[in-house]
Design an enzyme around this catalytic site. Structure first.
Site, PDB file in Angstrom:
ATOM      1  N   ASP A 197      47.911  46.205  53.051  1.00 41.93           N
ATOM      2  CA  ASP A 197      49.284  46.061  52.562  1.00 41.93           C
ATOM      3  C   ASP A 197      50.030  47.343  52.914  1.00 41.93           C
ATOM      4  OD1 ASP A 197      51.650  46.026  51.070  1.00 41.93           O
ATOM      5  OD2 ASP A 197      50.741  44.919  49.414  1.00 41.93           O
ATOM      6  N   GLU A 211      47.027  52.911  41.354  1.00 38.39           N
ATOM      7  CA  GLU A 211      47.733  51.699  41.781  1.00 38.39           C
ATOM      8  C   GLU A 211      47.314  50.618  40.796  1.00 38.39           C
ATOM      9  OE1 GLU A 211      48.278  48.393  42.425  1.00 38.39           O
ATOM     10  OE2 GLU A 211      47.189  48.298  44.330  1.00 38.39           O
ATOM     11  N   GLU A 243      46.700  41.652  34.520  1.00 36.42           N
ATOM     12  CA  GLU A 243      45.399  42.325  34.534  1.00 36.42           C
ATOM     13  C   GLU A 243      45.328  43.524  33.591  1.00 36.42           C
ATOM     14  OE1 GLU A 243      43.513  41.204  38.872  1.00 36.42           O
ATOM     15  OE2 GLU A 243      44.632  43.075  38.708  1.00 36.42           O
ATOM     16  N   HIS A 275      51.258  42.251  49.067  1.00 37.88           N
ATOM     17  CA  HIS A 275      50.269  41.296  48.569  1.00 37.88           C
ATOM     18  C   HIS A 275      50.645  40.791  47.174  1.00 37.88           C
ATOM     19  CE1 HIS A 275      48.739  44.858  46.409  1.00 37.88           C
ATOM     20  NE2 HIS A 275      48.048  44.024  45.647  1.00 37.88           N
TER      21      HIS A 275
END
Length: 371
Positions: A69, A162, A171, A311
């Site tokens: 990415d 990240e 998440e 992504h």
């Protein structure tokens, strides 16, 4: 699938993505009622075991997608490289290090020591990668959960991570970053990134909505329509072309990572979206930007429609029924977001909305699950 679409709309927020709150529409529910009352979704949460999240990151494919990415990887590389004076001689913590690309950027920028925390078995590969690139003495990886491990330093000067997921917070990795911040970051230390904003707009998307929902009414000669109600509650991640945007943009959430608390990541926000043409609104699209304010020359990392693809793509939430809008019509309401009670890596999203304009629509509420 890509969609039709205009240049990224700038209305609704300024160049620094600062949001001027709009007035909430008149609604029957109080704010606390809206926050607390949720219509049941078809199930209670994803069936995955608690450690599935970590085991999934031991797979090569997920790291390949992230490393390839360009927006993601170049964004971090440029931010860290432009802040060499900040990194030189410092101790850096990489939360959720993966294969270690951010640790390598920090070491190359002059960090004296880099500690990476990675729960999955990919940590052993990251260690070998650091050694092969000449940073074996600078970078150390600790395998385990951030909340459970001990690291070989008392405090760090900079945290890089990240942590962003679909819809920004899917998440719940940000919780671990904030835990690390509170435990290890020195007073006055820096986070990369250090600010984030979540945006929303209305889109025309008849073709894909039809493909997603209409198929259930006639499938191989059978009526599967009960599944349509299930399908519409699961947002999709996809590339939305700018010309699909029918409204201006609203910033529905923003945070300063240096001070935000975990409980503040569950939020309720009003929004107001003004239509700029006659069209249908089939869905709401959500995206995020993150910022590296500690690096004065770094550009935001943006996942907006019209920006280079990432992504993460964008997150699309389909409305039960399309809205017919004309120029100047306003779709207003509230968005509530919370971690799912049974699986806190999933997100529950509730949106109430009403249309004020030539063909007004009364207040309606929908619930979604990002998983």
């Amino acid at each position: 699938m890509t969609r039709k679409a205009l240049k990224r709309p700038a209305a609704g927020y300024d160049g620094k993505a600062r949001w001027v709150p709009c007035e909430a529409p008149e609604q029957e529910q109080s704010l606390e009622e809206f926050r607390s009352k949720w219509e049941p979704l078809p199930d209670a949460g994803s069936d995955s075991i608690k450690d599935y999240y970590f085991s999934s990151y031991a797979r090569f494919g997920i790291h390949e997608d992230m490393l390839k990415d360009c927006v993601r990887t170049s964004g971090y590389m440029n931010a860290i490289s432009s802040a060499k004076a900040l990194f030189h001689g410092k101790t850096v913590l990489d939360v959720g290090a993966g294969t270690g690309i951010l640790s390598l950027f920090a070491a190359r920028a002059g960090a004296a020591r880099v500690v990476g925390i990675e729960c999955s078995n990919i940590a052993s590969y990251a260690t070998e990668i650091a050694r092969r690139n000449g940073f074996g003495e600078v970078i150390t990886y600790v395998q385990g959960k951030v909340e459970e491990v001990e690291i070989p330093v008392d405090k760090v000067d900079i945290i890089v991570s990240e942590w962003m997921g679909y819809f920004l917070m899917f998440e719940s990795m940000l919780d671990s970053v904030l835990f690390a911040r509170d435990k290890w970051l020195r007073p006055g230390g820096h986070l990369f990134p250090d600010r984030a904003s979540l945006f929303m707009a209305g889109i025309e998307d008849a073709e894909y909505r039809e493909e997603k929902l209409a198929q259930w009414t006639h499938l191989r000669g059978f009526d599967f329509s009960p599944l349509a109600a299930y399908a519409i509650q699961e947002p999709i991640s996809d590339i939305v072309e700018p010309l699909a945007l029918v409204t201006d943009t609203a910033c529905v959430f923003q945070m300063d990572l240096s001070v935000v608390k975990c409980h503040e990541l569950d939020f309720v926000s009003p929004f107001s979206l003004k239509s700029h043409r006659q069209d249908f609104i089939h869905a709401l699209v959500v995206w995020f930007d993150v910022f590296f304010d500690a690096a004065p020359d770094a550009l935001p990392l943006s996942t907006a429609p019209g920006q280079p693809d990432t992504h993460w793509k964008q997150t699309v939430l389909y409305l039960d029924e399309p809205l017919v809008v004309f120029p100047g019509d306003v779709v207003s309401g509230r968005m509530a977001v919370r971690k799912n009670e049974l699986n806190n890596r999933d997100l529950d999203v509730k949106i109430s909305y009403q249309l004020e304009g030539r063909l007004p629509k009364a207040l309606k509420t929908q619930t979604f699950r990002v998983r």
